[in-house]
Structure formats: C-alpha cells, structure tokens
Design a protein around this motif. Structure first.
Motif, short mmCIF file in Angstrom:
data_model
loop_
_atom_site.label_atom_id
_atom_site.label_comp_id
_atom_site.label_asym_id
_atom_site.label_seq_id
_atom_site.Cartn_x
_atom_site.Cartn_y
_atom_site.Cartn_z
N UNK A 102 0.78 -1.24 0.00
CA UNK A 102 0.00 0.00 0.00
C UNK A 102 0.82 1.30 0.00
N UNK A 103 1.78 1.47 0.92
CA UNK A 103 2.50 2.75 0.93
C UNK A 103 3.21 3.03 -0.40
N UNK A 105 2.31 1.89 -3.30
CA UNK A 105 1.27 2.19 -4.28
C UNK A 105 0.86 3.66 -4.17
N UNK A 106 0.70 4.11 -2.92
CA UNK A 106 0.30 5.50 -2.72
C UNK A 106 1.38 6.46 -3.19
N UNK A 107 2.61 6.02 -3.16
CA UNK A 107 3.69 6.89 -3.63
C UNK A 107 3.96 6.73 -5.12
N UNK A 150 5.14 -3.64 6.10
CA UNK A 150 4.60 -2.51 5.35
C UNK A 150 5.43 -1.25 5.59
N UNK A 154 9.16 1.13 2.80
CA UNK A 154 9.49 2.51 2.49
C UNK A 154 10.96 2.81 2.71
#
Lengths: 255, 272
Positions: A102-103, A105-107, A150, A154
């Motif tokens: 998710x992180x 993807x958001x970036x 998760x 990053x």
C-alpha cells in the motif's frame, strides 16, 4: 559511535511543546537522536509518549519549539519516516501482500517494483506463506508482522513505533522484539519506540527516555550499556535485569 | 449423519408451518364463507386454490404489471443509489457542507412520500416518470444516511497511516474512505432495495395508468379492488411479495459478494 554521525543528529527536538486547548501535554522537550539509535519512550500513562511520537511524525504539529527530522520539518520529511501503530492498522479488504504494498502504491511506485519490495519485506518477517491471506485470517502477532513489513517497504531512515506490541502475549512480543533488532541491525534506521514495558525498552534500546506526566517532561535518560548483539539469553543476564529494575524504578518515581 | 438429520429437520420446519397455515386458511375461509357456497367465489377470504386460479387466469396481465413495477423500482432504486452516493460524498467532503445540507435532507425525509406523491404527479404527470420519482424518494434517504455515516467515520489511525505516506486526497477517498464505507453503503442499499418495490407500488397507486395494456402492480390493486375481484387482489399481493423477494435477494447477494472476503457481517468464523 563515529564523530561524523554524532555531529548530525537524525531527529532533533528543540524546546518542543504540545498543548491541546489549555492542557500542556508536552512541555519543553529537548532531545536529539543520532543515526541508528534505538530510543524507547517510557513513562506513566498520560505522559505524552505517543504525542511525542506523533509530533516527530508531524501528525501533531508542535505548539511551540521545533522538530527537525533529517534536516527538514516533519511534514517534509515524511518520505524518510514510517509509523507503526498500536493496532496493526491493516486494511481489512486487502490481502497481506496488497497491504504491504500500500504505501508504495500511494507513492506511485511501479507495480512490479512494489510487488517485489513487499514480498522481500514479508519474507524478512517470515510471512512468505501468508501473502494471499486476509488480515482476519491472521493471529495478532502475524498482523503486527505485516504492519512492520509494510513500514519497511518505504526503506525509512526513521521508524516510529507507537506501542506496537502492547496487545500481544509475552512470547509473541519477545519474538517480535528479537526480529525487530535483527532488522534494525541490518537496516540501521533510527527508532523511536513507545512502550509500557520496562523490559521491552531495555532489551531494544541503547537509550531509554523516561517521561513524567502532567505536563510531560523528560525526567531521565538511561543509557543501556549492553552488547549491541542481543538475543533471548540476554533476558536472564544480571546486567539486563539490573537495567530493567532501574527503568521500572524511574517510571514509578517520576512525577 | 446427525448433521444431515438436523439439516433435514430445520429445512422441513417452514414446510410444516406452511401446511399448517394453509390448513387454518382453508378453515377460516370455510367458516366465513359458509353462506356463499363452495363453488361461488369467496369475497372476504378466498380459498387458496381460488387465488391460484386467479393467478393463472390473470397471468398475462399480472406479468405485464410486474414488469412495469419492476422496471420502475429498478430505475428508481439505481437513481437513489447513484444520486445518494454522490450526495454522501458531497456531505462527507467537509464538515460545513454537512452542517449546511444535512438538516434539509432530513426535512425531505421526514415528509411522508405518500403526501408528496400527488405533488409529483402534478409536476411530472401520470405514469412512469412520477412512479420512478416516488421510488427514488423512498430509497434515497437510507443510502445517504448510511453512506455518509461510513464516509465520515473512517478510522483515525488509518487516516494517519495515509497521511504518513503523503497520500493525496483522491487516494484517501479511493483506497480508504470508499472501501471503509462499503459495508455502511451496502446496508443502506439493502434498506433501499426492500423499499424500492414498495415505492414503485405506492407510486403506482397515485400515478399508475393503463397506457400500453396494463398499469403496474399498484394500478392492478386499484382495478381489481374496484371490480371486487378479491382472489385476483390476493394473487396480486402474492406477485408483489415475489418481486420484493427477488429485489432483496439480488441486493443481499451483492452485499455478500462484495464483503465476503473481509467484513464481519458476512465472513465465516475466524481461523486463529
């Protein structure tokens, strides 16, 4: 610690205060964490440990003073930071793999790259077998592992952990602590770790910050001079137990 | 085998009670209609077989009426879902928007639709448009109330998670708020789905017309009633009930399908 690392602290709090309305939650906090340090924040409930963490994250902006992360204001340093929450905080409609992605993807990271990174991080926390499961199919400990993976996708320079293992049983918690240290040794991020447990704080940290309540102030900073390589047997060593007693005593006696 | 026996028993219970109810029906119908004679059509409570007879004889008319009502219900329902969702998004977008608009949504909801129905007919005229508008009005509010609730009650920690990754507002809506609100939205949809056929029939009572051979179910109710065709009236009720089941069944399936993997309301027992 080499002098060059000492000269540029990764996280600096200068006269940082936080007020909610007329209540001062944190009062005049001065603290600096070097690169690669593992700092635990302990103290009686209501002392503002979590608030301090969220202040560093930029989720609670400071009322006075300044927080600098990697030379930037917290909100500008978000790319350098990852936050691990009290609950695993997974999206229940996403499978383990998708949650870990998710992180990224958001970036806007490309699909192949983020699948690979997420998979690697899930492997690091021993969840390779659970990629396709939904959060409700996991135990509390496994959920927390996903949460850790998760955050690691990053590649953070600063990892903020808000009492992540508080709801887990002792054995699961001990295992996760050991895993966390193993990954810390590998990646060398700077950690701020909020906990209620003196034992956990001592086991993980090189420094334990004891906060007092009403308003929250730094009451004591205890350096944990234990070998850098820590594993289960350490928990029975007298030095370790001595530190645990010292931290427990400090939490009990601060006002 | 014990479980099979159990299953068989629990499946046969509604059948047994159904037979009982049918028996009582015949008894009551017989007692009430003693003076009417067996072969004469019973006015107050027709025999079940007379209702079946009426259903068979009127099947062509009732089929057309059902199609009409189903069509109006579907269009009104879909409109309620689409417009309701859009309005929920708007209401959830900022606190001041909700404060400004929500009271008026409530005012609209508190006004009974049956009172509004004649006004709609006055505005848009007899027939399908009015019926659809009435269906829309009835299904609209549950969608708005539930979806808005879901959109604004998104978990604080999850919002923090998105903020920590510098997610944009549209990412937050798409990947967090909308799926988070999904169970709420589907609950609203279930209620709206139950109300849609009722709305269409109510609309029919006010705005139904026989243009094109037959009106909707509501129109047939008025017609049969005025002609004292009571078994036909019961047959119509039966058809309306079936339509309701089909509607609710479809919406329930959608609810199950969209949430089956993750939401407490539908998923099976926990593994760990």
């Amino acid at each position: 610690m080499p002098a060059s690392a000492l000269s540029v602290p990764r996280v600096i709090l200068t006269n940082a205060s936080k007020r909610f309305g007329s209540t001062t939650v944190l009062d005049n906090i001065n603290f600096a964490a070097q690169k690669g340090e593992f700092i635990s924040l302990v103290g009686p409930s209501g002392c503002g440990k979590s608030t301090m963490l969220k202040m560093i994250a930029g989720l609670h902006p400071v009322s006075e003073g300044e927080v600098i992360v990697d030379g930037m204001l917290p909100k500008d340093a978000r790319e350098e930071m990852a936050f691990i929450f009290q609950e695993a905080n997974l999206l229940p409609w996403r499978r383990v793999q998708q949650n870990a992605e998710l992180p990224l993807k958001l970036r806007g990271v490309l699909k192949e790259k983020r699948i690979e990174t997420a998979r690697k991080m899930l492997e690091l926390v021993d969840l390779s077998h659970a990629l396709g499961l939904f959060p409700w199919q996991l135990s509390g400990g496994m959920r927390m592992r996903v949460s850790i993976a998760r955050a690691l996708t990053l590649a953070p320079k600063v990892l903020l952990l808000d009492e992540p293992f508080g709801a887990l049983d002792e054995m699961t918690r001990d295992n996760l602590n050991e895993d966390l240290l193993r990954i810390h040794e590998r990646d060398g991020w700077t950690a701020f770790f909020v906990t209620h447990s003196a034992a956990e704080a001592v086991f993980l940290s090189n420094r334990v910050v004891v906060l007092s309540a009403n308003p929250g102030r730094i009451a004591k900073i205890i350096e944990i001079d234990l070998p850098k390589k820590r594993d289960a047997p350490l928990r029975e060593s007298p030095e370790y137990l001595k530190y645990v007693a010292e931290v427990s005593h400090a939490i009990r006696t601060v006002h | 085998m014990a479980t099979f026996k159990k299953k068989f028993l629990s499946a046969s219970l509604p059948v047994i009670s159904g037979v009982l109810i049918l028996g009582i029906w015949y008894l009551v119908s017989y007692i009430y209609g003693r003076n009417e004679g067996f072969d004469v059509q019973r006015i107050i409570i027709p025999f079940p077989h007379q209702i079946l007879d009426a259903l068979f004889n009127e099947r062509a008319t009732l089929w057309i009426a059902t199609k009409q009502t189903a069509y109006a219900a579907l269009v009104g329902f879909v409109a309620a879902v689409v417009v309701g969702y859009a309005l929920s998004m708007l209401l959830a977008s900022a606190v001041w928007v909700k404060k400004a608009l929500y009271p008026w949504v409530l005012v609209l909801q508190m006004t009974p639709v049956v009172v509004l129905a004649p006004i709609f007919v006055l505005w848009i005229g007899q027939g399908l448009p009015s019926i659809t508008a009435i269906t829309f009005m009835i299904g609209f509010f549950p969608i708005v109330a539930n979806t808005t609730m879901g959109l604004v009650s998104t978990d604080r920690n999850l919002l923090d998670l998105f903020e920590m990754t510098n997610a944009t507002k549209s990412q937050e809506i798409l990947y967090l708020r909308v799926p988070y609100a999904m169970p709420y939205f589907l609950t609203g949809m279930k209620i709206a789905g139950t109300l849609a056929p009722i709305g269409a029939i109510t609309g029919d009572l006010f705005a139904g017309s026989s243009q094109g051979g037959a009106g909707g179910i509501g129109f047939m109710v008025i017609l049969y009633n005025s002609q004292l065709k009571i078994p036909e009236l019961f047959a119509t009720a039966f058809v309306a009930c079936l339509l309701g089941f089909v509607f609710v069944g479809c919406v329930n399936w959608l609810h199950w399908y969209l949430l089956k993997n993750w939401h407490d309301s539908v998923r099976k027992t926990e593994i760990s």
